[in-house]
Design an enzyme around this catalytic site. Structure first.
Site, mmCIF file in Angstrom:
data_model
loop_
_atom_site.group_PDB
_atom_site.id
_atom_site.type_symbol
_atom_site.label_atom_id
_atom_site.label_comp_id
_atom_site.label_asym_id
_atom_site.label_seq_id
_atom_site.Cartn_x
_atom_site.Cartn_y
_atom_site.Cartn_z
ATOM 1 N NE ARG A 103 -3.783 0.671 1.796
ATOM 2 C CZ ARG A 103 -5.058 0.674 2.555
ATOM 3 N NH1 ARG A 103 -5.417 1.398 3.746
ATOM 4 N NH2 ARG A 103 -5.921 0.015 1.704
ATOM 5 C CG HIS A 130 -8.737 0.123 -2.530
ATOM 6 N ND1 HIS A 130 -7.946 -1.081 -2.409
ATOM 7 C CD2 HIS A 130 -9.314 0.698 -1.611
ATOM 8 C CE1 HIS A 130 -7.839 -1.228 -1.024
ATOM 9 N NE2 HIS A 130 -8.689 -0.388 -0.706
ATOM 10 C CD GLN A 133 -12.827 -1.885 -0.455
ATOM 11 O OE1 GLN A 133 -12.305 -1.789 0.464
ATOM 12 N NE2 GLN A 133 -14.125 -2.522 -0.383
ATOM 13 C CG ASP A 222 -13.688 6.196 -0.758
ATOM 14 O OD1 ASP A 222 -13.720 5.802 0.342
ATOM 15 O OD2 ASP A 222 -12.559 6.136 -1.440
ATOM 16 C CB CYS A 262 -13.881 1.049 0.131
ATOM 17 S SG CYS A 262 -13.497 2.671 0.505
ATOM 18 N NE ARG A 290 -10.061 -5.359 0.480
ATOM 19 C CZ ARG A 290 -9.233 -4.158 0.979
ATOM 20 N NH1 ARG A 290 -9.918 -3.243 1.560
ATOM 21 N NH2 ARG A 290 -8.073 -4.486 0.957
HETATM 22 N N1 NVA Z 1 -10.158 6.668 -0.907
HETATM 23 C C1 NVA Z 1 -9.661 6.202 0.249
HETATM 24 C C2 NVA Z 1 -10.019 4.846 0.440
HETATM 25 C C3 NVA Z 1 -9.495 4.124 1.702
HETATM 26 C C4 NVA Z 1 -9.590 2.711 1.762
HETATM 27 C C5 NVA Z 1 -8.331 6.550 0.378
HETATM 28 O O1 NVA Z 1 -7.394 6.340 -0.403
HETATM 29 O O2 NVA Z 1 -7.731 7.027 1.501
HETATM 30 N N1 CP Z 2 -11.067 -0.254 2.697
HETATM 31 C C1 CP Z 2 -9.846 -0.318 3.063
HETATM 32 O O1 CP Z 2 -8.845 -0.485 2.305
HETATM 33 O O2 CP Z 2 -9.548 -0.131 4.567
HETATM 34 P P1 CP Z 2 -8.231 0.110 5.349
HETATM 35 O O3 CP Z 2 -7.730 1.435 4.545
HETATM 36 O O4 CP Z 2 -8.582 0.203 6.608
HETATM 37 O O5 CP Z 2 -7.346 -0.933 4.851
#
Ligand code: NVA
Ligand code: CP
Length: 305
Positions: A103, A130, A133, A222, A262, A290
């Protein structure tokens, strides 16, 4: 040749269907309490340059349930945080690990890792995509609706990494997707235009949320402030006024529309408590899935051949 999961655009419909078939089987086995260990003796490295609850826990638990072991690597606690190159890191980690989940901010970092690692690389979220997800989200659609064929999905809010993966999914799986995003917060034009050019389904960008959710089977949203955008909080809250997924918006849609997010959610901002906890919400099922979908990915990429 090693296989990676960097982006849904790279997969075919058949690849995705195989992931869903394996997900259904692995979820059923887990629910029956059956032990199944295709990752015995294998180790997954999990690099995090951004925070996580679901991705970290579901990958770690999923690897354990498949008989493997997961190592959590916080970016700033590794030499990456002190400037060691992604290239050298890829070379070294490939000598210890059987797979890497990462990540990070830039999609290019994931690509660079994948180009230089000898083991499979999985994208656990970047600023651009993502994929894990949205695979979990569509598996949830299949569970509740029977199929994604003929799906009319909608997305309301920020045109972000989650939106981009929905766009790629609509392209690959041939379902209709209608998005409503405010000016200045649209999805990436390259991702959107490529999908619109190549898709046999309809992929549409609007500005009116009520129009976007009309006749939709799914409304997804989101956060308005993704990780790394915290400084833009005040400006963003203003820009997204009118884009909340609330009871009023649901009244413009089907009675049985499925609401997805998500997570993490900012209750009272992009979504109300009433919708999150209401009868249309599939949100916590998505979060559970997930685990199951990523076990399928791990098995396919890292399991015994
Ligand atoms: N769009 C959000 C998704 C979190 C899982 C982010 O990138 O923070
Ligand atoms: N939806 C998701 O990826 O959650 P986290 O940021 O908690 O991993």
């Amino acid at each position: 040749m090693k296989k990676d999961l960097l982006c849904l655009y790279d997969l075919t419909k058949d690849d995705i269907d195989i992931i869903f078939d394996r997900t259904a089987d692995l979820k059923a086995r887990q629910k029956r309490g059956e032990l199944y260990h295709p990752l015995q003796g294998k180790t997954l490295g999990m690099i995090f340059e951004k925070p996580s609850t679901r991705t970290r826990v579901s990958f770690e638990v999923g690897t354990y349930q498949l008989g493997g072991h997961a190592v959590y690597l916080r970016w700033t606690d590794t030499q990456l945080g002190r400037g060691e190159s992604v290239y050298d890191t890829a070379k070294v980690l490939s000598r210890y690990l059987d797979g890497i989940m990462i990540r990070t901010f830039k999609q290019e970092t994931v690509s660079e890792l994948s180009r230089n690692a000898d083991v499979p690389v999985i994208n656990g979220l970047t600023d651009l995509y993502h994929p894990c997800q949205i695979l979990a989200d569509i598996f949830t659609v299949i569970e509740k609706r029977g199929t994604y064929e003929g799906l009319k999905a909608s997305y309301v809010g920020d045109g972000n990494n989650v939106t981009h993966s929905w766009i790629n999914a609509a392209l690959r799986l041939n379902f209709d997707l209608t998005m409503a995003c405010p000016a200045g917060h649209l999805p990436d034009a390259t991702v959107l235009e490529r999908a619109q050019r190549e898709a046999s389904s309809t992929i549409t960008l609007l500005h009116d949320p009520r129009e976007a959710v009309k006749g939709a089977d799914v409304i997804s949203t989101d956060t308005w402030v993704s990780m790394g955008q915290e400084k833009e909080y005040r400006e963003r809250i203003k820009a997204f006024k009118g884009f909340q997924v609330n009871e009023d918006l649901l009244s413009c849609s089907k009675d049985d529309v499925m609401v997805m997010h998500c997570l993490p959610a900012h209750r009272g901002e992009e979504i109300t408590d009433g919708v999150m906890d209401g009868k249309n919400s599939a949100i916590f099922d998505q979060a559970e899935n997930r685990l199951h979908v990523q076990k399928a990915i791990l098995e396919l990429l890292m399991g015994k051949k």
